[in-house]
Design a protein around this motif. Structure first.
Motif, PDB file in Angstrom:
ATOM      1  N   PHE A  90     -56.307  -5.044 -31.425  1.00  0.00           N
ATOM      2  CA  PHE A  90     -55.406  -6.185 -31.440  1.00  0.00           C
ATOM      3  C   PHE A  90     -54.264  -5.942 -32.430  1.00  0.00           C
ATOM      4  O   PHE A  90     -54.410  -5.188 -33.402  1.00  0.00           O
ATOM      5  CB  PHE A  90     -56.152  -7.457 -31.820  1.00  0.00           C
ATOM      6  N   GLN A  91     -53.153  -6.598 -32.171  1.00  0.00           N
ATOM      7  CA  GLN A  91     -51.983  -6.501 -33.041  1.00  0.00           C
ATOM      8  C   GLN A  91     -51.716  -7.849 -33.693  1.00  0.00           C
ATOM      9  O   GLN A  91     -52.229  -8.897 -33.258  1.00  0.00           O
ATOM     10  CB  GLN A  91     -50.760  -6.049 -32.239  1.00  0.00           C
ATOM     11  N   LEU A  92     -50.909  -7.799 -34.752  1.00  0.00           N
ATOM     12  CA  LEU A  92     -50.542  -9.040 -35.431  1.00  0.00           C
ATOM     13  C   LEU A  92     -49.571  -9.837 -34.581  1.00  0.00           C
ATOM     14  O   LEU A  92     -48.630  -9.276 -33.985  1.00  0.00           O
ATOM     15  CB  LEU A  92     -49.911  -8.733 -36.790  1.00  0.00           C
ATOM     16  N   GLY A  93     -49.809 -11.139 -34.530  1.00  0.00           N
ATOM     17  CA  GLY A  93     -48.907 -12.038 -33.813  1.00  0.00           C
ATOM     18  C   GLY A  93     -48.028 -12.797 -34.787  1.00  0.00           C
ATOM     19  O   GLY A  93     -47.348 -12.197 -35.623  1.00  0.00           O
ATOM     20  N   ASP A  94     -48.030 -14.122 -34.695  1.00  0.00           N
ATOM     21  CA  ASP A  94     -47.196 -14.944 -35.573  1.00  0.00           C
ATOM     22  C   ASP A  94     -47.748 -14.900 -36.997  1.00  0.00           C
ATOM     23  O   ASP A  94     -48.964 -15.016 -37.225  1.00  0.00           O
ATOM     24  CB  ASP A  94     -47.171 -16.393 -35.079  1.00  0.00           C
ATOM     25  N   LEU A  95     -46.855 -14.749 -37.968  1.00  0.00           N
ATOM     26  CA  LEU A  95     -47.216 -14.718 -39.388  1.00  0.00           C
ATOM     27  C   LEU A  95     -46.377 -15.749 -40.127  1.00  0.00           C
ATOM     28  O   LEU A  95     -45.150 -15.804 -39.940  1.00  0.00           O
ATOM     29  CB  LEU A  95     -46.974 -13.332 -39.984  1.00  0.00           C
ATOM     30  N   SER A  96     -47.016 -16.558 -40.948  1.00  0.00           N
ATOM     31  CA  SER A  96     -46.273 -17.566 -41.700  1.00  0.00           C
ATOM     32  C   SER A  96     -46.985 -17.873 -43.008  1.00  0.00           C
ATOM     33  O   SER A  96     -48.167 -17.541 -43.183  1.00  0.00           O
ATOM     34  CB  SER A  96     -46.108 -18.842 -40.878  1.00  0.00           C
ATOM     35  N   VAL A  97     -46.234 -18.496 -43.930  1.00  0.00           N
ATOM     36  CA  VAL A  97     -46.767 -18.865 -45.238  1.00  0.00           C
ATOM     37  C   VAL A  97     -46.553 -20.357 -45.438  1.00  0.00           C
ATOM     38  O   VAL A  97     -45.439 -20.871 -45.254  1.00  0.00           O
ATOM     39  CB  VAL A  97     -46.075 -18.087 -46.374  1.00  0.00           C
ATOM     40  N   THR A  98     -47.604 -21.069 -45.807  1.00  0.00           N
ATOM     41  CA  THR A  98     -47.521 -22.490 -46.120  1.00  0.00           C
ATOM     42  C   THR A  98     -47.726 -22.681 -47.610  1.00  0.00           C
ATOM     43  O   THR A  98     -48.748 -22.233 -48.168  1.00  0.00           O
ATOM     44  CB  THR A  98     -48.592 -23.287 -45.347  1.00  0.00           C
ATOM     45  N   LEU A  99     -46.758 -23.323 -48.267  1.00  0.00           N
ATOM     46  CA  LEU A  99     -46.811 -23.570 -49.705  1.00  0.00           C
ATOM     47  C   LEU A  99     -47.287 -24.992 -49.948  1.00  0.00           C
ATOM     48  O   LEU A  99     -46.682 -25.956 -49.465  1.00  0.00           O
ATOM     49  CB  LEU A  99     -45.440 -23.350 -50.336  1.00  0.00           C
ATOM     50  N   LEU A 100     -48.370 -25.119 -50.710  1.00  0.00           N
ATOM     51  CA  LEU A 100     -48.969 -26.413 -51.002  1.00  0.00           C
ATOM     52  C   LEU A 100     -48.887 -26.695 -52.497  1.00  0.00           C
ATOM     53  O   LEU A 100     -48.730 -25.774 -53.315  1.00  0.00           O
ATOM     54  CB  LEU A 100     -50.429 -26.435 -50.537  1.00  0.00           C
ATOM     55  N   ASP A 101     -49.006 -27.961 -52.860  1.00  0.00           N
ATOM     56  CA  ASP A 101     -48.999 -28.380 -54.269  1.00  0.00           C
ATOM     57  C   ASP A 101     -47.742 -27.906 -54.987  1.00  0.00           C
ATOM     58  O   ASP A 101     -47.815 -27.370 -56.106  1.00  0.00           O
ATOM     59  CB  ASP A 101     -50.243 -27.835 -55.007  1.00  0.00           C
ATOM     60  N   VAL A 102     -46.606 -28.077 -54.374  1.00  0.00           N
ATOM     61  CA  VAL A 102     -45.342 -27.666 -54.974  1.00  0.00           C
ATOM     62  C   VAL A 102     -44.313 -28.761 -54.723  1.00  0.00           C
ATOM     63  O   VAL A 102     -44.295 -29.399 -53.658  1.00  0.00           O
ATOM     64  CB  VAL A 102     -44.864 -26.312 -54.390  1.00  0.00           C
ATOM     65  N   SER A 103     -43.461 -29.012 -55.711  1.00  0.00           N
ATOM     66  CA  SER A 103     -42.430 -30.032 -55.551  1.00  0.00           C
ATOM     67  C   SER A 103     -41.374 -29.565 -54.551  1.00  0.00           C
ATOM     68  O   SER A 103     -41.168 -28.364 -54.347  1.00  0.00           O
ATOM     69  CB  SER A 103     -41.766 -30.330 -56.903  1.00  0.00           C
ATOM     70  N   ASP A 104     -40.697 -30.541 -53.924  1.00  0.00           N
ATOM     71  CA  ASP A 104     -39.655 -30.190 -52.956  1.00  0.00           C
ATOM     72  C   ASP A 104     -38.555 -29.385 -53.607  1.00  0.00           C
ATOM     73  O   ASP A 104     -38.002 -28.446 -53.004  1.00  0.00           O
ATOM     74  CB  ASP A 104     -39.083 -31.469 -52.328  1.00  0.00           C
ATOM     75  N   GLN A 105     -38.218 -29.717 -54.864  1.00  0.00           N
ATOM     76  CA  GLN A 105     -37.145 -29.013 -55.576  1.00  0.00           C
ATOM     77  C   GLN A 105     -37.489 -27.535 -55.757  1.00  0.00           C
ATOM     78  O   GLN A 105     -36.645 -26.662 -55.563  1.00  0.00           O
ATOM     79  CB  GLN A 105     -36.899 -29.670 -56.936  1.00  0.00           C
ATOM     80  N   ASN A 106     -38.725 -27.254 -56.104  1.00  0.00           N
ATOM     81  CA  ASN A 106     -39.131 -25.857 -56.301  1.00  0.00           C
ATOM     82  C   ASN A 106     -39.352 -25.142 -54.975  1.00  0.00           C
ATOM     83  O   ASN A 106     -39.076 -23.949 -54.846  1.00  0.00           O
ATOM     84  CB  ASN A 106     -40.404 -25.785 -57.144  1.00  0.00           C
ATOM     85  N   ALA A 107     -39.868 -25.865 -53.977  1.00  0.00           N
ATOM     86  CA  ALA A 107     -40.143 -25.239 -52.685  1.00  0.00           C
ATOM     87  C   ALA A 107     -38.869 -24.703 -52.049  1.00  0.00           C
ATOM     88  O   ALA A 107     -38.893 -23.671 -51.360  1.00  0.00           O
ATOM     89  CB  ALA A 107     -40.826 -26.239 -51.757  1.00  0.00           C
ATOM     90  N   GLU A 108     -37.723 -25.394 -52.287  1.00  0.00           N
ATOM     91  CA  GLU A 108     -36.459 -24.958 -51.693  1.00  0.00           C
ATOM     92  C   GLU A 108     -36.011 -23.595 -52.210  1.00  0.00           C
ATOM     93  O   GLU A 108     -35.265 -22.888 -51.531  1.00  0.00           O
ATOM     94  CB  GLU A 108     -35.380 -26.005 -51.972  1.00  0.00           C
ATOM     95  N   THR A 109     -36.444 -23.248 -53.399  1.00  0.00           N
ATOM     96  CA  THR A 109     -36.001 -21.982 -54.006  1.00  0.00           C
ATOM     97  C   THR A 109     -36.956 -20.830 -53.710  1.00  0.00           C
ATOM     98  O   THR A 109     -36.688 -19.700 -54.111  1.00  0.00           O
ATOM     99  CB  THR A 109     -35.870 -22.133 -55.532  1.00  0.00           C
ATOM    100  N   LYS A 123     -47.845 -31.329 -70.012  1.00  0.00           N
ATOM    101  CA  LYS A 123     -46.649 -30.752 -69.399  1.00  0.00           C
ATOM    102  C   LYS A 123     -45.424 -31.597 -69.743  1.00  0.00           C
ATOM    103  O   LYS A 123     -45.487 -32.825 -69.694  1.00  0.00           O
ATOM    104  CB  LYS A 123     -46.808 -30.656 -67.883  1.00  0.00           C
ATOM    105  N   THR A 124     -44.324 -30.906 -70.063  1.00  0.00           N
ATOM    106  CA  THR A 124     -43.062 -31.591 -70.333  1.00  0.00           C
ATOM    107  C   THR A 124     -42.074 -31.228 -69.240  1.00  0.00           C
ATOM    108  O   THR A 124     -41.598 -30.089 -69.178  1.00  0.00           O
ATOM    109  CB  THR A 124     -42.496 -31.183 -71.706  1.00  0.00           C
ATOM    110  N   PRO A 125     -41.724 -32.183 -68.343  1.00  0.00           N
ATOM    111  CA  PRO A 125     -40.811 -31.878 -67.225  1.00  0.00           C
ATOM    112  C   PRO A 125     -39.418 -31.482 -67.722  1.00  0.00           C
ATOM    113  O   PRO A 125     -38.927 -31.985 -68.721  1.00  0.00           O
ATOM    114  CB  PRO A 125     -40.776 -33.185 -66.437  1.00  0.00           C
ATOM    115  N   GLN A 126     -38.787 -30.570 -66.965  1.00  0.00           N
ATOM    116  CA  GLN A 126     -37.445 -30.107 -67.257  1.00  0.00           C
ATOM    117  C   GLN A 126     -36.520 -30.430 -66.084  1.00  0.00           C
ATOM    118  O   GLN A 126     -36.970 -30.590 -64.952  1.00  0.00           O
ATOM    119  CB  GLN A 126     -37.451 -28.595 -67.527  1.00  0.00           C
ATOM    120  N   PRO A 127     -35.198 -30.504 -66.346  1.00  0.00           N
ATOM    121  CA  PRO A 127     -34.255 -30.880 -65.277  1.00  0.00           C
ATOM    122  C   PRO A 127     -34.268 -29.944 -64.073  1.00  0.00           C
ATOM    123  O   PRO A 127     -33.956 -30.368 -62.955  1.00  0.00           O
ATOM    124  CB  PRO A 127     -32.896 -30.850 -65.995  1.00  0.00           C
ATOM    125  N   ASP A 128     -34.628 -28.671 -64.281  1.00  0.00           N
ATOM    126  CA  ASP A 128     -34.581 -27.719 -63.164  1.00  0.00           C
ATOM    127  C   ASP A 128     -35.855 -27.746 -62.323  1.00  0.00           C
ATOM    128  O   ASP A 128     -36.036 -26.917 -61.425  1.00  0.00           O
ATOM    129  CB  ASP A 128     -34.341 -26.302 -63.684  1.00  0.00           C
TER     130      ASP A 128
END
Length: 595
Positions: free
Chosen positions: A117-136, A260-265
């Motif tokens: 068999f060969q590899l088909g669809d490959l994807s990565v799902t990111l969990l437990d991450v803020s939307d701001q960080n996920a975009e980067t 934890k101390t949140p930062q603007p970035d």
């Protein structure tokens, strides 16, 4: 009667050697038939292994075969053969004339791998991450559609994704259960990698914990990061490593605080909790040595660790030997003003009584060492020495003011018993003598020790040393600053300091140059005992430049007993070009290898 023992022994060994393969031969767990590729066939055989005896019954044969069938299917799927079939049958071989009473039962697996068999669809799902960080985040996938669906490649890719997230500043990144879907119609394997990301983290303050008493400013001095730096796993792990490398503490672990101390970035700042456990602060140790020319003696050492909470070590040493009585004091600061720098302070008073000279000396000095890489360091220092030595009834007093420049390269795998690597040291010591024989001179020395593992049991060790004295005439150089050869750390087989130019009375007076070469072949098997075969050579001359004239050679054998700390050494050596005043052999007993 004794004349027959040796032939009978040889005959017995020959018979045993012929019988051994039949007595201990291993049998494959099952017989494998089918269309397996060579690599996959070997992989299956390695996983299944062997048994000592054929199955005793049909039921046992089937149990073995069913177990092997399940393991074989697992191996085939790991190689991408998800449509493979494995059938089990139990065969009974015909009885042979030697074992007519029973027939051998053989489990047989017939394998049809089918397509890989060969590899088909490959994807990565990111969990437990803020939307701001996920975009980067754009996780890199080295796997591509159409590659063979090898399980090891999938697992290694998952590990690489976690490492990548940690390199991007996410210390809590972890792999969750991935989703793998086998499509038998398309003969593909599709994979979804599920990753828990966590918070993008920056280094905060270092908080101390544990039983060790540590100066509150010391962690900041040794930290491989600064406040606000983005998390890097390598730097984070380096912090406790630097603590442990001082050998002043019993253990060290670093972990992040839950606060934890949140930062603007979108990142957070988290403090690091450095948990350091105390080591025994005071240690007393001793060493006994014996040589036929240097005599015997004892070295006693008292060591106090972490004196002022900065991993300092105070060492007090006392020496009582046939040719020396002394007291020394050393104070070492492993991280002096910065983590790459160390400071060593030294003081010593001693009385020496050797064949070359007799007298007293007192010295004090320091050296600041700077580490430029993991193997290379340089040092600068200075010192004072007051000495009075007697030779042939004449006392000479010297007051020395000296500098010190040193460079070392050390890639040895073990400083006490190296099997591979190189140690190189070069030092220059400019000295001005304010004593009775006033004048300037300089001592330059270079040494190289190389170690090469020849096999699992043999090590080749080689040492080369060269030294020169430049500047003032011979009388300006105190007797203890001249060069001598011979003894356990030089040319074994010759007496301590016996290789040297001599005066008209035949007494050794020390040289202005030296060349030494030593080679050892060391054996260390499975037991704690080892052995060594060695040859040493040295030439000590009256000229400034090292030469190779009037060379003295010594050779011998030695026994080693390897302890957890260092090997115990016992050597016996003979002078190969013996002089009338030399003994027939010398014996040396001490701790540690000769070099």
């Amino acid at each position: 009667m004794h004349a027959y023992r040796f032939p009978l022994l040889i005959l017995g060994l020959a018979v045993c050697s012929l019988q051994a393969p039949f007595a201990f031969a291993a049998t494959p767990l099952v017989t494998i038939e089918g269309d397996l590729p060579p690599y996959t066939r070997q992989l299956v055989q390695d996983v299944l292994g062997t048994v000592d005896e054929a199955p005793a019954s049909r039921a046992q044969a089937r149990r073995r075969g069913e177990r092997a069938r399940g393991q074989t299917l697992t191996v085939l799927r790991s190689q991408g053969y998800y449509g493979a079939t494995v059938e089990l049958v139990i065969r009974q071989n015909p009885s042979d004339e030697n074992h007519a009473e029973r027939s051998a039962l053989v489990p047989v697996l017939t394998v049809e791998t089918g397509p890989q068999f060969q590899l088909g669809d490959l994807s990565v799902t990111l969990l437990d991450v803020s939307d701001q960080n996920a975009e980067t985040l754009d996780p890199p996938l080295k796997l591509e559609r159409g590659q063979p669906a090898i399980s090891a490649d999938i697992v290694s890719t998952e590990l690489e994704l976690v490492r990548w997230l940690k390199s991007e500043g996410y210390p809590d990144a972890a792999a969750l259960d991935r989703k793998a879907v086998v499509d038998h119609a398309d003969q593909t394997l599709s994979v979804v990698f599920n990753l828990s990301v966590g918070d993008k983290t920056r280094f905060g303050q270092i908080q101390l914990a544990g039983t060790a008493k540590i100066d509150e400013d010391w962690p900041e001095l040794i930290a491989p990061f600064e406040y606000g730096d983005l998390f890097q796993e390598e730097r984070f792990n380096l912090l406790p490593q630097r603590v442990l490398s001082t050998a002043a503490f019993g253990g060290a672990i670093a972990r992040f605080s839950d606060d934890k101390t949140p930062q603007p970035d979108g990142s957070v700042i988290r403090d690091i909790i450095l948990d350091v456990e105390a080591e025994r602060q005071n240690t007393i140790s001793g060493e006994i040595g014996l040589s036929t020319t240097e005599g015997g003696g004892v070295d006693l050492t008292y060591e106090r660790r972490n004196v002022a909470g900065k991993a300092e070590t105070l060492t007090v040493s006392a020496t009582a030997k046939t040719n020396q009585i002394g007291l020394g004091l050393d104070y070492n600061i492993p991280y002096f003003m910065q983590w790459q720098r160390s400071l060593a302070l030294q003081g010593e008073v001693a009385r020496e009584d050797t064949d070359a000279f007799t007298g007293e000396r007192a010295s004090a000095g320091f050296i600041v060492s700077q580490r430029l890489s993991s193997n290379f360091s340089v040092g600068l220092g200075g010192g004072l020495e007051v000495s009075q030595f007697d030779q042939d009834g004449t006392n000479t007093t010297a007051y020395l003011f000296e500098g010190l420049g040193r460079a070392t390269f050390d890639s040895r795998d073990d400083i006490l018993d190296a099997r591979k690597g190189v140690y190189v040291e070069a030092r220059a010591i400019p000295v001005f003598n304010f004593g009775e024989e006033e004048g300037f001179f300089a001592s330059i020395e270079t040494g190289v020790s190389a170690y090469q593992s020849l096999s699992e049991t043999l090590t080749l060790a080689t040492r080369i040393k060269a030294g020169s004295l430049f500047g003032a005439d011979q009388d300006t150089v105190p007797l203890n600053r001249r060069f001598y050869g011979g003894g356990g750390g030089s040319v074994r087989g010759f007496g301590f300091q016996s290789i040297s130019p001599v005066n008209v009375a035949g007494d050794v007076i020390g040289g202005r140059s030296i060349t030494e070469v030593s080679t050892e072949v060391r054996y260390k098997g499975e037991s704690n005992f080892g052995a060594a075969l060695f040859i040493d050579a040295a030439s000590v001359g009256a000229d400034d430049w090292p030469g190779w004239s009037d060379v003295r050679y010594g050779a011998g054998i030695g026994v080693r007993y390897h302890t957890p700390f260092a090997p115990l050494r016992a050597d016996i050596a003979i002078p190969l070009n013996k002089r009338p005043q030399d003994d027939d052999f010398q014996i040396y007993i001490s701790i540690g290898q000769a070099f």
